[in-house]
Motif scaffolding. Structure first.
Motif, PDB file in Angstrom:
ATOM      1  N   ASP A  85      26.342  44.208 -27.090  1.00 39.11           N
ATOM      2  CA  ASP A  85      27.525  44.953 -27.221  1.00 39.11           C
ATOM      3  C   ASP A  85      27.946  45.451 -25.840  1.00 39.11           C
ATOM      4  OD1 ASP A  85      27.014  44.863 -29.944  1.00 39.11           O
ATOM      5  OD2 ASP A  85      26.715  46.760 -29.762  1.00 39.11           O
ATOM      6  N   VAL A  86      28.068  45.634 -24.594  1.00 41.60           N
ATOM      7  CA  VAL A  86      28.512  46.365 -23.027  1.00 41.60           C
ATOM      8  C   VAL A  86      28.835  44.354 -22.584  1.00 41.60           C
ATOM      9  CG1 VAL A  86      28.650  47.678 -21.376  1.00 41.60           C
ATOM     10  CG2 VAL A  86      27.835  48.400 -23.731  1.00 41.60           C
ATOM     11  N   THR A  87      27.777  44.509 -22.264  1.00 47.20           N
ATOM     12  CA  THR A  87      27.889  43.237 -21.172  1.00 47.20           C
ATOM     13  C   THR A  87      28.207  41.497 -21.764  1.00 47.20           C
ATOM     14  OG1 THR A  87      25.285  42.685 -21.634  1.00 47.20           O
ATOM     15  CG2 THR A  87      25.607  43.938 -20.488  1.00 47.20           C
ATOM     16  N   GLY A  88      27.615  41.554 -23.048  1.00 47.00           N
ATOM     17  CA  GLY A  88      27.602  39.847 -23.977  1.00 47.00           C
ATOM     18  C   GLY A  88      26.465  40.121 -23.855  1.00 47.00           C
ATOM     19  N   VAL A  89      26.153  38.350 -24.762  1.00 44.72           N
ATOM     20  CA  VAL A  89      25.387  37.947 -25.335  1.00 44.72           C
ATOM     21  C   VAL A  89      25.541  36.287 -24.371  1.00 44.72           C
ATOM     22  CG1 VAL A  89      26.176  37.787 -27.582  1.00 44.72           C
ATOM     23  CG2 VAL A  89      23.560  37.800 -27.219  1.00 44.72           C
ATOM     24  N   THR A  90      24.605  35.623 -25.152  1.00 48.80           N
ATOM     25  CA  THR A  90      24.082  34.012 -24.933  1.00 48.80           C
ATOM     26  C   THR A  90      23.716  33.533 -26.330  1.00 48.80           C
ATOM     27  OG1 THR A  90      23.140  33.854 -22.990  1.00 48.80           O
ATOM     28  CG2 THR A  90      22.908  32.101 -24.283  1.00 48.80           C
ATOM     29  N   ILE A  91      24.496  33.063 -27.088  1.00 48.49           N
ATOM     30  CA  ILE A  91      24.305  32.164 -28.254  1.00 48.49           C
ATOM     31  C   ILE A  91      24.136  30.784 -27.659  1.00 48.49           C
ATOM     32  CG2 ILE A  91      25.382  31.904 -30.463  1.00 48.49           C
ATOM     33  CD1 ILE A  91      27.074  34.422 -29.894  1.00 48.49           C
ATOM     34  N   TYR A  92      22.955  30.283 -29.339  1.00 45.96           N
ATOM     35  CA  TYR A  92      22.567  28.950 -29.629  1.00 45.96           C
ATOM     36  C   TYR A  92      23.304  27.927 -30.039  1.00 45.96           C
ATOM     37  CZ  TYR A  92      20.586  24.923 -30.035  1.00 45.96           C
ATOM     38  OH  TYR A  92      20.263  23.349 -30.325  1.00 45.96           O
ATOM     39  N   ASP A  93      24.466  26.989 -29.820  1.00 42.29           N
ATOM     40  CA  ASP A  93      25.712  26.564 -30.699  1.00 42.29           C
ATOM     41  C   ASP A  93      24.886  24.823 -30.641  1.00 42.29           C
ATOM     42  OD1 ASP A  93      27.666  24.964 -31.187  1.00 42.29           O
ATOM     43  OD2 ASP A  93      29.030  25.159 -29.532  1.00 42.29           O
ATOM     44  N   GLN A  94      25.181  25.594 -32.269  1.00 43.90           N
ATOM     45  CA  GLN A  94      23.885  24.327 -32.642  1.00 43.90           C
ATOM     46  C   GLN A  94      24.647  23.108 -32.459  1.00 43.90           C
ATOM     47  OE1 GLN A  94      23.540  24.957 -36.977  1.00 43.90           O
ATOM     48  NE2 GLN A  94      21.522  26.619 -36.607  1.00 43.90           N
ATOM     49  N   GLY A  95      26.049  22.107 -32.527  1.00 42.56           N
ATOM     50  CA  GLY A  95      27.209  21.662 -31.897  1.00 42.56           C
ATOM     51  C   GLY A  95      26.647  21.074 -30.406  1.00 42.56           C
ATOM     52  N   THR A  96      26.365  21.770 -29.751  1.00 43.32           N
ATOM     53  CA  THR A  96      26.634  21.090 -28.380  1.00 43.32           C
ATOM     54  C   THR A  96      24.969  21.358 -28.253  1.00 43.32           C
ATOM     55  OG1 THR A  96      27.393  23.687 -27.709  1.00 43.32           O
ATOM     56  CG2 THR A  96      28.521  22.195 -28.123  1.00 43.32           C
ATOM     57  N   GLN A  97      24.214  22.203 -29.110  1.00 44.10           N
ATOM     58  CA  GLN A  97      23.514  22.220 -29.107  1.00 44.10           C
ATOM     59  C   GLN A  97      22.347  23.032 -27.557  1.00 44.10           C
ATOM     60  OE1 GLN A  97      21.332  18.261 -29.250  1.00 44.10           O
ATOM     61  NE2 GLN A  97      21.114  18.324 -31.365  1.00 44.10           N
ATOM     62  N   PHE A  99      22.977  26.586 -25.347  1.00 44.26           N
ATOM     63  CA  PHE A  99      23.353  28.006 -24.864  1.00 44.26           C
ATOM     64  C   PHE A  99      24.540  28.431 -24.827  1.00 44.26           C
ATOM     65  CE2 PHE A  99      18.458  28.341 -25.734  1.00 44.26           C
ATOM     66  CZ  PHE A  99      18.585  29.078 -27.288  1.00 44.26           C
ATOM     67  N   THR A 100      25.351  28.949 -24.858  1.00 43.52           N
ATOM     68  CA  THR A 100      26.623  29.172 -24.320  1.00 43.52           C
ATOM     69  C   THR A 100      27.145  30.918 -24.107  1.00 43.52           C
ATOM     70  OG1 THR A 100      27.843  29.930 -25.930  1.00 43.52           O
ATOM     71  CG2 THR A 100      28.002  27.131 -25.700  1.00 43.52           C
ATOM     72  N   PHE A 101      27.006  31.602 -23.703  1.00 44.25           N
ATOM     73  CA  PHE A 101      27.428  32.759 -22.538  1.00 44.25           C
ATOM     74  C   PHE A 101      29.005  33.650 -23.291  1.00 44.25           C
ATOM     75  CE2 PHE A 101      28.581  36.522 -19.965  1.00 44.25           C
ATOM     76  CZ  PHE A 101      27.847  37.664 -20.040  1.00 44.25           C
ATOM     77  N   HIS A 102      28.480  34.549 -24.434  1.00 42.40           N
ATOM     78  CA  HIS A 102      29.771  34.695 -25.061  1.00 42.40           C
ATOM     79  C   HIS A 102      30.187  36.451 -24.466  1.00 42.40           C
ATOM     80  CE1 HIS A 102      30.595  32.258 -27.940  1.00 42.40           C
ATOM     81  NE2 HIS A 102      29.262  32.370 -27.985  1.00 42.40           N
ATOM     82  N   GLN A 103      30.895  36.824 -23.153  1.00 36.27           N
ATOM     83  CA  GLN A 103      31.366  37.478 -22.534  1.00 36.27           C
ATOM     84  C   GLN A 103      31.699  38.922 -23.038  1.00 36.27           C
ATOM     85  OE1 GLN A 103      35.015  37.217 -20.477  1.00 36.27           O
ATOM     86  NE2 GLN A 103      33.933  35.873 -18.542  1.00 36.27           N
ATOM     87  N   GLY A 104      31.181  39.605 -23.311  1.00 31.41           N
ATOM     88  CA  GLY A 104      31.715  41.237 -22.730  1.00 31.41           C
ATOM     89  C   GLY A 104      32.293  42.100 -23.000  1.00 31.41           C
ATOM     90  N   PRO A 105      32.832  43.228 -23.178  1.00 31.63           N
ATOM     91  CA  PRO A 105      34.452  44.208 -23.228  1.00 31.63           C
ATOM     92  C   PRO A 105      33.823  44.203 -22.184  1.00 31.63           C
ATOM     93  CG  PRO A 105      33.473  45.308 -24.321  1.00 31.63           C
ATOM     94  CD  PRO A 105      32.062  43.969 -24.917  1.00 31.63           C
ATOM     95  N   ILE A 106      32.692  44.051 -20.725  1.00 32.73           N
ATOM     96  CA  ILE A 106      32.277  44.807 -19.952  1.00 32.73           C
ATOM     97  C   ILE A 106      33.765  44.017 -18.737  1.00 32.73           C
ATOM     98  CG2 ILE A 106      31.056  43.521 -18.804  1.00 32.73           C
ATOM     99  CD1 ILE A 106      31.698  47.781 -17.927  1.00 32.73           C
ATOM    100  N   PHE A 107      34.007  42.657 -18.937  1.00 36.61           N
ATOM    101  CA  PHE A 107      34.894  41.540 -18.222  1.00 36.61           C
ATOM    102  C   PHE A 107      35.923  41.991 -18.264  1.00 36.61           C
ATOM    103  CE2 PHE A 107      30.318  39.821 -18.644  1.00 36.61           C
ATOM    104  CZ  PHE A 107      30.324  38.906 -17.585  1.00 36.61           C
ATOM    105  N   ALA A 108      36.312  42.821 -17.555  1.00 38.88           N
ATOM    106  CA  ALA A 108      38.020  43.404 -17.955  1.00 38.88           C
ATOM    107  C   ALA A 108      37.786  43.377 -15.892  1.00 38.88           C
ATOM    108  CB  ALA A 108      38.362  44.073 -18.460  1.00 38.88           C
ATOM    109  N   ASN A 109      39.823  43.750 -15.916  1.00 40.16           N
ATOM    110  CA  ASN A 109      39.581  44.963 -14.728  1.00 40.16           C
ATOM    111  C   ASN A 109      39.733  46.436 -14.580  1.00 40.16           C
ATOM    112  OD1 ASN A 109      42.126  42.460 -14.476  1.00 40.16           O
ATOM    113  ND2 ASN A 109      41.002  42.315 -13.039  1.00 40.16           N
ATOM    114  N   ILE A 110      39.865  46.577 -15.952  1.00 40.36           N
ATOM    115  CA  ILE A 110      39.987  48.287 -15.642  1.00 40.36           C
ATOM    116  C   ILE A 110      38.417  48.200 -17.363  1.00 40.36           C
ATOM    117  CG2 ILE A 110      40.632  50.810 -16.046  1.00 40.36           C
ATOM    118  CD1 ILE A 110      41.422  49.830 -13.379  1.00 40.36           C
ATOM    119  N   VAL A 111      37.948  48.717 -17.058  1.00 34.98           N
ATOM    120  CA  VAL A 111      37.261  49.242 -18.972  1.00 34.98           C
ATOM    121  C   VAL A 111      36.910  50.667 -18.639  1.00 34.98           C
ATOM    122  CG1 VAL A 111      34.868  48.675 -19.586  1.00 34.98           C
ATOM    123  CG2 VAL A 111      35.913  47.317 -17.845  1.00 34.98           C
TER     124      VAL A 111
END
Length: 323
Positions: A85-97, A99-111
């Motif tokens: 929930d902090v760093t993000g997670v890798t999710i499998y996309d069935q359309g493209t077959q 794995f894509t990385f979905h950024q968590g809220p830690i990816f910002a200038n000020i957290v």
């Protein structure tokens, strides 16, 4: 490395003071703490705010984030929060077959990590890599969070129910730890006079883009630190390790953090060099949270702050700056 010239020093000090004044619109009467927070930002460090509820911890962090033309996020730490929930997670996309990385809220200038000590130690540990190296490793792939990057964490005092003590390794990732405390009478009256719509804290306008902050970081990194100052910092760290009432003293990393912060503090004061007073001013917020006292001494009322003040009073400071 080239020491900042006269024009760069003036621009830095003027911009730094503008940032502090802008944040102080939302956090009234806390100039010194705001200057510490801005020093953390320009020193590429992280800030831990510990205080009782209602003293303005979240308001300070929010105003810091709003001051920059950058991305800001807020993470409310709770016992059921997961590291992903902090760093993000890798999710499998069935359309493209793929794995894509979905950024968590830690990816910002000020957290803003609100009430960080309410989360489990496992979730707290998710911040260790990103706070030290400004990157996140997920499934063997490294993802950079960008620059500038700063975590402003708030926590309630440990005596309150439902909290988890931050481990020493986590505390060491914070460049500074400080507290706001309650405002004085005059500041309290100003806060009470704010209109009802400002109940959640005044919104301040951004006044500086992130690339200007990056320039400030580069200028501060080139501030001159005399050999005598380095010897003084080393002796200070050694004194904390040999103090009879201290179980764990300051490491070399703590000394490096103190020198880094002193460079920024000096440049904000309009100087291209560090003086002993810079070290003395920053020693407690930079070093105190990295020390562990003997439990018996702590029971008698000793604090890391009081031990540091005693050491600073006994340790002779350099008297001259050699150019």
């Amino acid at each position: 490395m080239t020491t900042p010239n006269h024009d760069q020093i003036q621009w830095f000090a003027q911009t730094f003071n503008q940032l502090v004044a802008n944040v102080e619109r939302a956090v009234v009467g806390k100039t010194h703490v705001i200057r510490l927070a801005m020093t953390c930002l320009v020193s590429e460090g992280h800030l831990l705010l510990e205080d009782f509820p209602g003293t303005g911890k979240t308001s300070l962090a929010r105003a810091m984030a709003q001051t920059l033309h950058g991305k800001q996020t807020r993470i409310q730490f709770t016992p059921d929060l997961l590291p992903s929930d902090v760093t993000g997670v890798t999710i499998y996309d069935q359309g493209t077959q793929r794995f894509t990385f979905h950024q968590g809220p830690i990816f910002a200038n000020i957290v803003l990590a609100d009430e960080i000590n309410r989360a489990s130690p496992k979730t707290q540990s998710a911040l260790l890599e990103v706070m030290e190296e400004s990157q996140v490793t997920i499934d063997g792939e490294t993802h950079l969070v960008g620059r500038p990057f700063m975590v402003i964490a708030t926590q309630n005092p440990i005596e309150q129910a439902g909290t988890y003590r931050l481990p020493e390794a986590q505390l060491d990732r914070f460049l500074m730890k400080t507290s706001l405390g309650y405002p004085d009478h005059e500041s309290t009256v100003k806060i009470l006079a704010q209109p009802p719509h400002a109940r959640g804290g005044l919104v301040v306008d951004p006044i500086i883009p992130t690339d200007h902050v990056a320039s400030m970081i580069d200028y501060a990194a080139n501030v001159h630190v005399d050999h005598a100052i380095l010897v003084y910092v080393s002796e200070l760290a050694q004194a904390t390790r040999s103090a009879p009432d201290v179980v764990l003293g300051c490491s070399v990393r703590a000394g490096l953090a103190l020198v880094r912060a002193a460079r920024t503090w000096a440049l904000a004061a309009g100087r291209s060099y560090v003086i002993p007073d810079d070290i003395k001013t920053l020693a407690v917020p930079v070093l105190a949270h990295r020390m562990v006292l003997d439990p018996e001494e702590e029971f008698r009322g000793a604090t890391t702050e009081s031990v540091l003040e005693r050491i600073l009073g006994q340790l002779p400071a350099p008297q001259e700056r050699v150019a």
